[in-house]
Design a protein around this motif. Structure first.
Motif, short mmCIF file in Angstrom:
data_model
loop_
_atom_site.label_atom_id
_atom_site.label_comp_id
_atom_site.label_asym_id
_atom_site.label_seq_id
_atom_site.Cartn_x
_atom_site.Cartn_y
_atom_site.Cartn_z
N ASN A 1 0.80 -1.22 0.00
CA ASN A 1 0.00 0.00 0.00
C ASN A 1 0.85 1.28 0.00
O ASN A 1 0.36 2.34 -0.38
N ILE A 2 2.09 1.18 0.43
CA ILE A 2 2.96 2.38 0.41
C ILE A 2 3.26 2.80 -1.03
O ILE A 2 3.05 3.98 -1.38
N PRO A 3 3.72 1.90 -1.91
CA PRO A 3 3.89 2.31 -3.32
C PRO A 3 2.57 2.75 -3.95
O PRO A 3 2.56 3.64 -4.81
N ARG A 4 1.47 2.14 -3.56
CA ARG A 4 0.16 2.52 -4.11
C ARG A 4 -0.18 3.96 -3.71
O ARG A 4 -0.71 4.73 -4.53
N ASP B 1 -6.13 8.47 2.18
CA ASP B 1 -6.37 8.44 3.62
C ASP B 1 -6.69 7.03 4.11
O ASP B 1 -6.24 6.62 5.18
N ALA B 2 -7.48 6.29 3.32
CA ALA B 2 -7.83 4.92 3.70
C ALA B 2 -6.59 4.03 3.71
O ALA B 2 -6.39 3.22 4.62
N LEU B 3 -5.73 4.20 2.70
CA LEU B 3 -4.49 3.41 2.65
C LEU B 3 -3.56 3.79 3.80
O LEU B 3 -2.89 2.92 4.38
N TYR B 4 -3.52 5.08 4.10
CA TYR B 4 -2.70 5.54 5.22
C TYR B 4 -3.11 4.83 6.51
O TYR B 4 -2.26 4.36 7.28
N GLN B 5 -4.39 4.76 6.76
CA GLN B 5 -4.87 4.10 7.98
C GLN B 5 -4.55 2.60 7.98
O GLN B 5 -4.18 2.04 9.01
N LYS B 6 -4.66 1.97 6.80
CA LYS B 6 -4.34 0.54 6.72
C LYS B 6 -2.87 0.29 7.03
O LYS B 6 -2.53 -0.62 7.79
N VAL B 7 -2.00 1.09 6.41
CA VAL B 7 -0.56 0.91 6.64
C VAL B 7 -0.22 1.19 8.10
O VAL B 7 0.54 0.43 8.73
N ARG B 8 -0.76 2.25 8.65
CA ARG B 8 -0.49 2.59 10.05
C ARG B 8 -0.93 1.46 10.97
O ARG B 8 -0.18 1.04 11.87
N LEU C 1 6.85 6.81 9.28
CA LEU C 1 7.17 8.17 8.82
C LEU C 1 6.91 8.31 7.32
O LEU C 1 6.34 9.31 6.87
N VAL C 2 7.32 7.30 6.54
CA VAL C 2 7.06 7.34 5.10
C VAL C 2 5.56 7.41 4.84
O VAL C 2 5.09 8.19 4.00
N ASN C 3 4.81 6.62 5.56
CA ASN C 3 3.35 6.59 5.42
C ASN C 3 2.76 7.98 5.65
O ASN C 3 1.91 8.45 4.89
N LYS C 4 3.23 8.65 6.68
CA LYS C 4 2.72 9.98 6.99
C LYS C 4 3.13 10.99 5.92
O LYS C 4 2.32 11.85 5.53
N HIS C 5 4.35 10.89 5.43
CA HIS C 5 4.80 11.82 4.40
C HIS C 5 3.94 11.70 3.14
O HIS C 5 3.56 12.71 2.53
N LEU C 6 3.62 10.47 2.74
CA LEU C 6 2.82 10.27 1.53
C LEU C 6 1.40 10.79 1.73
O LEU C 6 0.81 11.36 0.81
N GLU C 7 0.87 10.62 2.92
CA GLU C 7 -0.47 11.16 3.20
C GLU C 7 -0.46 12.68 3.12
O GLU C 7 -1.40 13.29 2.58
N ARG C 8 0.59 13.29 3.60
CA ARG C 8 0.70 14.75 3.57
C ARG C 8 0.93 15.26 2.14
O ARG C 8 0.47 16.35 1.79
N ILE C 9 1.63 14.48 1.31
CA ILE C 9 1.81 14.88 -0.08
C ILE C 9 0.46 15.03 -0.77
O ILE C 9 0.20 16.01 -1.46
#
Length: 219
Positions: free
Chosen positions: A121-124, A159-166, A188-196
């Motif tokens: 989900n991070i690359p997604r 946002d949904a992917l962010y929650q899944k990864v977290r 941290l990577v997960n949060k950065h991508l969500e903020r992007i």
């Protein structure tokens, strides 16, 4: 048209060209930083960090162009909104570039400790963020406020992917505290991508303001 007005319109066009170029540089930074993470490619990560100076320089050039146009040309109505929107878009793009650098630095410092293969989900998230950025760029070039609004709908998926990864990473840490050093960089990577994705939404808000003289909160 007088030479003075011709120069003014040429400067406005050059401003838009600079903004579009900045989008391209930032998109490359995001793509390469996540590729470096997925491939454990420290050299590619270092390229992202080195190339950030180009993003910063172009962002500064856009800011200077905007300030000069505001101070010397005293634009009105639509032109004024274009300049103000481009100034704000440049700031959001520069911040997206900074987040790509932060991801790259995580790769450099973590090296092969980062295990991303099991977290597809991070690359997604990165892929969706780049789609959003491309659509926002198209909306900017074409003065398309409807496309800008449509682009922000992708943020729900991010946002949904962010929650899944977290949640997945927190479960991993909870089940095996010894893995906290491996999992924390990915949080941290997960949060950065969500903020992007959030910053792309900000860009879309600026485009709507530019086109319709309307402020909307889309994030």
């Amino acid at each position: 048209m007088s030479p003075y007005r011709e120069r003014y319109h040429r400067e406005l066009e050059e401003l838009k060209i600079d903004a579009e170029e900045l989008v391209g540089q930032v998109d490359t930074a995001v793509a390469k930083s996540v590729e470096a993470l997925r491939e454990y490619n420290v050299e590619k990560a270092r390229e992202v960090i080195r190339d950030d100076q180009k993003i910063n320089d172009l962002s500064l050039r856009i800011e200077k162009r905007c300030m000069q146009l505001l101070a010397l040309q005293q634009p009105m109505a639509k032109d004024l909104r274009l300049i103000v929107a481009t100034l704000k878009i440049g700031i959001d793009l520069e911040r997206i570039g900074d987040m790509a650098v932060d991801i790259a630095r995580i790769v450099v410092h973590s090296k092969d400790k980062v295990q991303v293969k099991s977290l597809k989900n991070i690359p997604r998230m990165a892929e969706i963020s780049r789609v959003m950025l491309a659509q926002a760029n198209q909306a900017f070039k074409e003065n398309d406020s409807d496309l800008a609004r449509e682009t922000t709908k992708w943020d729900y998926e991010v946002d949904a992917l962010y929650q899944k990864v977290r949640d997945t990473l927190l479960k991993i840490i909870g089940g095996n505290p010894d893995l906290i050093e491996d999992a924390t960089p990915l949080l941290l990577v997960n949060k950065h991508l969500e903020r992007i994705a959030d910053h792309v939404c900000n860009i879309c808000e600026s485009i709507i303001y530019m086109v319709e003289a309307k402020r909307e909160h889309l994030n």
